[in-house]
Design a protein around this motif. Structure first.
Motif: not given
Length: 214
Positions: A179-197
Motif C-alpha cells: 500500500q503506497e500513499d502517494i501525494v502529488d507535488g512538492l508543494d504538498a509535502a508540508p501538509a503530507a508530513l503533518i498528515g503523516l504525524l
C-alpha cells in the motif's frame, strides 16, 4: 516502500529482534502505516496471529479486511485496554512498538511472560510539547521477564539480501499487499508530513515531485 527502508525495518525488527515462532500472537502499533502494515503481514506469513492498533474504526477495518490482520484495536477508543485484552485472549508474545507513550503502556499489560517488545519508533512523542513514557516501567518488565530492545534498520545491513529475498517471495505469493500513499507535488509535502504525524496515511506516504521519466 516494501523493498526499501519500510520493508527492511519491518523484516529486521520482527524477525531479527522479535524472533517470532509460528502460533504466537504479534501485536503491532501504527498498523496502517508504512512499517506496521508490513510487520503484521510478515507475522501472518510466518504463521503467527497478527493484531494491529490503528486510529479510527475505518482504518482498523481496512487493516483487517485489506491487509489480513486477525484483529485491530482503535487506540482512540477510551476502552482500548479492554479491547486489547479481547483481541488478544491468549496474551501477546511480541509487541512491535511504533508509537510509544500511552499505547506502549497499555500493550505491556497484555504481554505474556517472557514476551518481546521491539522498539522501533515513538511517533506519539514526535509532535508534542509534553512527551510521556509508560508508567508501568520497569515493573512489568521485571514481573513478566520481558525483553525490550530498540534497533535501527542499518544495524542489520549485512542481512539486507536475506530480507529482500523474503519480501520478494511474500509479495510474489500475495502474502504481502503493498500500500503506497502517494501525494502529488512538492508543494504538498508540508501538509503530507503533518498528515503523516496525524495518522492520515495508509501504508508508505510518499511525495511525487514529477512524472516518471519512463
Amino acid at each position: 516502500s516494501v523493498y526499501g527502508i519500510a520493508g527492511k525495518t519491518a523484516f529486521h525488527g520482527l524477525v531479527g529482534v522479535g524472533r517470532p515462532i509460528a502460533g504466537e500472537t504479534v501485536l503491532v502499533s501504527a498498523a496502517g502505516g508504512s512499517v506496521g502494515s508490513i510487520v503484521g503481514q510478515i507475522a501472518k506469513a510466518l504463521g503467527c496471529r497478527a493484531v494491529g492498533i490503528a486510529g479510527g474504526a475505518e482504518k482498523c477495518n481496512w487493516v483487517v479486511e485489506e491487509l489480513g490482520f486477525d484483529a485491530c484495536v482503535d487506540y482512540r477508543d477510551p476502552g482500548m485496554g479492554k479491547a486489547l485484552r479481547a483481541a488478544c485472549p491468549d496474551g501477546v508474545d511480541i509487541y512491535f512498538d511504533n508509537v510509544g507513550g500511552a499505547v506502549l503502556e497499555s500493550a505491556l499489560f497484555s504481554m505474556n511472560t517472557r514476551g518481546r517488545v521491539v522498539c522501533c519508533g515513538a511517533i506519539s512523542q514526535y509532535d508534542t510539547t509534553a512527551p510521556s513514557g509508560p508508567r508501568n516501567l520497569p515493573g512489568l518488565v521485571v514481573v513478566k521477564r520481558l525483553r525490550m530492545e530498540g534497533f535501527i534498520v542499518m544495524d542489520f545491513a549485512d542481512q539486507d539480501a536475506t530480507a529482500l529475498r523474503a519480501l520478494q517471495t511474500w509479495v510474489g505469493a500475495g502474502q504481502i499487499k503493498v500500500q503506497e500513499d502517494i501525494v502529488d507535488g512538492l508543494d504538498a509535502a508540508p501538509a503530507a508530513l503533518i498528515g503523516l504525524l496525524g495518522g492520515d496515511n495508509r501504508g508508505k506516504r510518499m511525495v511525487r515531485v514529477g512524472s516518471d521519466p519512463e
